[in-house]
Write an enzyme that holds these catalytic residues in place. Structure first.
Site, PDB file in Angstrom:
ATOM      1  N   CYS A  80      35.931  26.292  57.805  1.00 31.82           N
ATOM      2  CA  CYS A  80      35.555  25.845  59.146  1.00 31.82           C
ATOM      3  C   CYS A  80      36.723  25.987  60.116  1.00 31.82           C
ATOM      4  CB  CYS A  80      35.120  24.386  59.097  1.00 31.82           C
ATOM      5  SG  CYS A  80      34.078  23.975  57.694  1.00 31.82           S
ATOM      6  N   ARG A 133      35.817  33.366  61.726  1.00 36.33           N
ATOM      7  CA  ARG A 133      35.834  32.753  60.405  1.00 36.33           C
ATOM      8  C   ARG A 133      34.432  32.523  59.859  1.00 36.33           C
ATOM      9  NH1 ARG A 133      40.886  29.901  59.676  1.00 36.33           N
ATOM     10  NH2 ARG A 133      39.890  28.300  58.418  1.00 36.33           N
ATOM     11  N   TRP A 185      31.215  25.410  58.480  1.00 40.22           N
ATOM     12  CA  TRP A 185      30.617  26.229  57.430  1.00 40.22           C
ATOM     13  C   TRP A 185      30.058  25.232  56.418  1.00 40.22           C
ATOM     14  CZ3 TRP A 185      29.834  31.418  56.573  1.00 40.22           C
ATOM     15  CH2 TRP A 185      29.551  31.824  55.276  1.00 40.22           C
ATOM     16  N   ASN A 220      37.653  19.821  57.549  1.00 45.45           N
ATOM     17  CA  ASN A 220      37.534  21.003  56.699  1.00 45.45           C
ATOM     18  C   ASN A 220      37.772  20.581  55.261  1.00 45.45           C
ATOM     19  OD1 ASN A 220      37.286  22.540  58.980  1.00 45.45           O
ATOM     20  ND2 ASN A 220      39.182  23.680  58.709  1.00 45.45           N
ATOM     21  N   GLY A 221      37.130  21.281  54.311  1.00 41.35           N
ATOM     22  CA  GLY A 221      37.377  21.005  52.908  1.00 41.35           C
ATOM     23  C   GLY A 221      36.266  20.209  52.267  1.00 41.35           C
ATOM     24  N   GLU A 233      34.264  46.967  38.616  1.00 41.15           N
ATOM     25  CA  GLU A 233      34.555  46.413  39.939  1.00 41.15           C
ATOM     26  C   GLU A 233      35.713  47.152  40.595  1.00 41.15           C
ATOM     27  OE1 GLU A 233      34.545  43.936  43.359  1.00 41.15           O
ATOM     28  OE2 GLU A 233      33.034  44.599  41.914  1.00 41.15           O
ATOM     29  N   LYS A 252      35.402  49.155  44.201  1.00 43.45           N
ATOM     30  CA  LYS A 252      36.253  48.906  45.361  1.00 43.45           C
ATOM     31  C   LYS A 252      36.858  50.203  45.888  1.00 43.45           C
ATOM     32  CE  LYS A 252      35.625  44.737  46.180  1.00 43.45           C
ATOM     33  NZ  LYS A 252      34.232  45.030  45.824  1.00 43.45           N
ATOM     34  N   GLU A 298      34.123  52.145  47.675  1.00 44.70           N
ATOM     35  CA  GLU A 298      33.750  51.519  48.948  1.00 44.70           C
ATOM     36  C   GLU A 298      34.790  51.772  50.039  1.00 44.70           C
ATOM     37  OE1 GLU A 298      31.310  47.459  48.053  1.00 44.70           O
ATOM     38  OE2 GLU A 298      33.394  47.465  47.425  1.00 44.70           O
ATOM     39  N   HIS A 309      32.621  59.399  23.569  1.00 45.43           N
ATOM     40  CA  HIS A 309      31.220  59.825  23.589  1.00 45.43           C
ATOM     41  C   HIS A 309      30.884  60.634  24.842  1.00 45.43           C
ATOM     42  CE1 HIS A 309      30.369  57.515  20.004  1.00 45.43           C
ATOM     43  NE2 HIS A 309      30.926  56.446  20.565  1.00 45.43           N
ATOM     44  N   LYS A 362      27.659  44.076  55.443  1.00 43.01           N
ATOM     45  CA  LYS A 362      28.085  42.889  54.699  1.00 43.01           C
ATOM     46  C   LYS A 362      26.925  42.225  53.974  1.00 43.01           C
ATOM     47  CE  LYS A 362      31.060  39.934  53.243  1.00 43.01           C
ATOM     48  NZ  LYS A 362      32.010  40.386  52.225  1.00 43.01           N
TER      49      LYS A 362
END
Length: 637
Positions: A2, A27, A88, A114-115, A506, A510, A513, A529, A632
């Site tokens: 936040c 943010r 958030w 926040n938190g 992954e 990346k 992308e 193989h 996104k």
């Protein structure tokens, strides 16, 4: 997560606070609110949705009340002390009632936060037993009520009104809170002062001339001052127009870290980094810590955010499907190893885009775990709906409170990772991994496969990961140098075994992308193989090596695979745990990561691959945050 802004000075606070919130919009948030002290009154407004919604309400309010503190054309008036927040959502959905600020019962005290306050449930019960009525679903409201109680107690004890009273009351509150939090508060009876508190969540002071600022990020006040003070852990700060006073939670004098901001406002949003993705990679230690906050109860049980399933429902589960897309799918592949190991329940991992079209066999004893950062991923949502039609139970792992996927699921675990601006996921992946581990432990405990102390031991290992990530990121520069050296390579291959195989996938994703390079991830045992035919002289091969501790056979197999590719001319880049000397002779480049139990190792072995991909992309002149052709949140099927 936040955005937080506070101001004390001699100018109208509202415009400055709103401007600060506007600079923190990057943010991500789902509601916004402000509170201004004006002529002994606390005037507040808050609204779900974008900041424009709040500004519209403020303008309408100004038109209705053209006198007194409402004389300002933007609504709340000429008060020179104020706080503002973009939220958030964590506890409670993104609604008007859950937006910040939260007020004391007499509407004299306002708090933003926040938190996550870990012990909020216990505090809320105590307050409700004392007759306090809650108006929201948030953990933050507990802090507002506790601050009002502390102020009343201190006044009753004879402490005079004034800024020091507000700071003393905040110290009382912070000593009762557990978890991670940044708190800002104002009191209508203490004009000209804003108090802040910090534990495991950022808070900086902007030092002005006849005015001072508080914010979660320097971007909020960079247009007004470049002089800042970073608060330390467990510190209270009290600002007025002319003073900044810092103490610890016990009231002892303390000091922050002074620094000069030499970035422009655009760079300030990125924390001085060239790209949001680099900032988000650096945020991963805190993001993982936030995902783990408040998950273990006093009795040693794992706690989810929303549960509409009974323990018996979970005991009846005889098969698990993990359904996701892209990076989230890779987190599911890692989760399969942990969940099957801990629960002994068969677990399959499915691409959401394929799941419902193959007519999977589902029934009431099937648990579907869906993973989505945004909670709106259309392929995953349609798979969820198909599962519900077949009467399967659905548990969601998601980063966005109130989004469609959590709403339509039977249980939810929010990752609390905060928004990601960069399209390519980094901290979303690590927080999804952490959430998957918690789901596995929860199922193991409910089904009686693991006892509470065994679960607590694994959770403690998870809690050690953020410090390991900070250590790793602090010495990551050689990975950046290697990436720049390899920027012209046409192909990079990745190999791994066990949980290292999804990490290889992954890492390759990346690179595709971000750098638009040919990159492939393979299970290391599959090289012979077919894929080994791709190896040519100098081909970079990144090898994810498991720990030799407890997995000696697996480790030796991967070392053999490294020898196979090296014998055919590959340039080997080896990721291994600290102290593993057996790989040195086979590595052209060696990247050590902190020692971590095998099942949890992807939390650390993935990070060098993220940095590697981002650095190659930057070196090739690509937009790291906005790769071509990608979005996104994928909201089409």
């Amino acid at each position: 997560m936040c955005g937080i802004v506070g101001y004390a000075g001699d100018r109208p606070a509202l415009g400055i606070v709103l401007d600060g919130l506007r600079r923190l919009e990057y943010r991500g948030y789902d509601s916004a609110g402000v509170a201004v002290v004006c002529d002994g009154e606390l005037l507040t407004e808050k609204k779900a949705g974008k900041l424009a919604n709040l500004e519209k309400v403020l303008s309408e309010r100004a038109a209705e009340d053209p006198s007194g503190c409402g004389a300002s054309p933007i609504g709340i008036g000429d008060g020179t002390t104020g706080i503002g927040h973009t939220r958030w959502a964590t506890h409670g959905g993104p609604t008007d009632r859950n937006a910040h600020p939260h007020l004391s019962p007499d509407r004299r005290v306002a708090v933003i936060h926040n938190g996550i306050i870990e012990n909020f449930a216990k505090l809320r019960t105590e307050l409700e037993d004392d007759g306090v009525q809650f108006l929201s679903d948030t953990d933050t409201e507990c802090a507002a009520h506790l601050l009002a109680v502390a102020l009343a107690d201190l006044r009753s004890a004879g402490q005079p009104d004034g800024p020091q009273l507000l700071a003393a009351a905040m110290r009382v509150v912070c000593q009762r809170l557990e978890g991670a939090f940044t708190l800002l508060a104002v009191d209508a009876a203490v004009p000209g002062a804003v108090v802040g508190a910090r534990r495991n969540s950022p808070l900086v002071v902007g030092r002005g001339n006849g005015e001072n600022y508080l914010a979660s990020d320097v971007a909020a006040f960079i247009e007004y001052t470049r002089e800042a003070v970073e608060l330390g852990q467990d510190q209270i700060v009290l600002i007025t127009a002319d003073t900044i006073e810092i103490t610890d939670f016990e009231g002892q004098p303390a000091s922050g870290k002074d620094f000069h901001i030499d970035w422009d406002s655009s760079a300030a949003e990125k924390g001085g980094y060239d790209w949001f993705m680099l900032k988000e990679i650096e945020e991963q230690p805190q993001a993982v810590a936030d995902t783990l906050l408040g998950r273990l109860t006093e009795t040693g049980e794992i706690m989810l955010d929303e549960v509409r399933l009974s323990d018996q429902d979970l005991r009846d589960v005889d098969k698990i499907f993990i359904v996701a897309c892209g990076t989230a799918y890779h987190s599911g592949l890692v989760a399969k190893y942990a969940i099957e190991h801990w629960t002994r329940i068969p677990c399959e991992v499915e691409l959401a885009s394929e799941f419902r079209y193959r007519d999977p066999v589902l029934d009431r004893s099937t648990l579907i775990v869906v993973i989505s950062q945004s909670g709106e991923t259309m392929d995953t949502l349609m798979a969820l709906r198909h599962a519900k039609e077949q009467k399967a139970r659905v548990l969601a792992i998601c980063n966005t409170n109130g989004s469609t996927i959590p709403r339509e699921s039977d249980a939810v675990l929010y990752t609390h990772g905060g928004p990601e601006i960069a399209v390519a996921s980094t901290k979303a992946f690590l927080t999804q991994l952490a959430a998957c581990y918690l789901i596995g432990l929860h199922l193991a405990q409910v089904r009686g496969v693991k006892f509470a102390d065994e679960v607590a031991a694994v959770v403690e290992q998870l809690h050690q990961v953020p410090d390991k990530l900070r250590d790793l990121l602090g010495r990551i520069e050689p990975v950046r140098e290697l990436a720049r050296e390899l920027r012209s390579e046409p192909t990079v291959l990745f190999i791994g075994r066990h949980v290292g195989y999804p990490v290889a996938l992954e890492g390759a994703l990346k690179l595709k992308e971000l750098a638009y390079m040919h990159a492939e991830g393979f299970a290391a045992g599959e090289l012979k193989h077919g894929p080994i035919a791709l190896i040519d002289q100098g081909t970079p091969v990144i090898c994810v090596v498991p720990s030799p501790v407890g997995r000696g056979l697996l480790h030796d197999k991967v070392v053999s695979n490294i020898q196979e590719v090296r014998a055919r001319g590959a340039r080997t880049i080896v990721i291994a745990e600290e102290g593993d000397e057996s790989v040195v002779r086979y590595a052209d480049h060696l990247i050590y990561v902190p020692r971590t139990p095998t099942l949890l190792a992807p939390l650390v072995t993935t990070v060098p691959l993220q940095v590697f991909a981002a650095e190659i992309a930057a070196a090739r002149g690509h937009d790291v945050d906005q790769p071509r052709n990608l979005a996104k949140s994928v909201t089409v099927e």
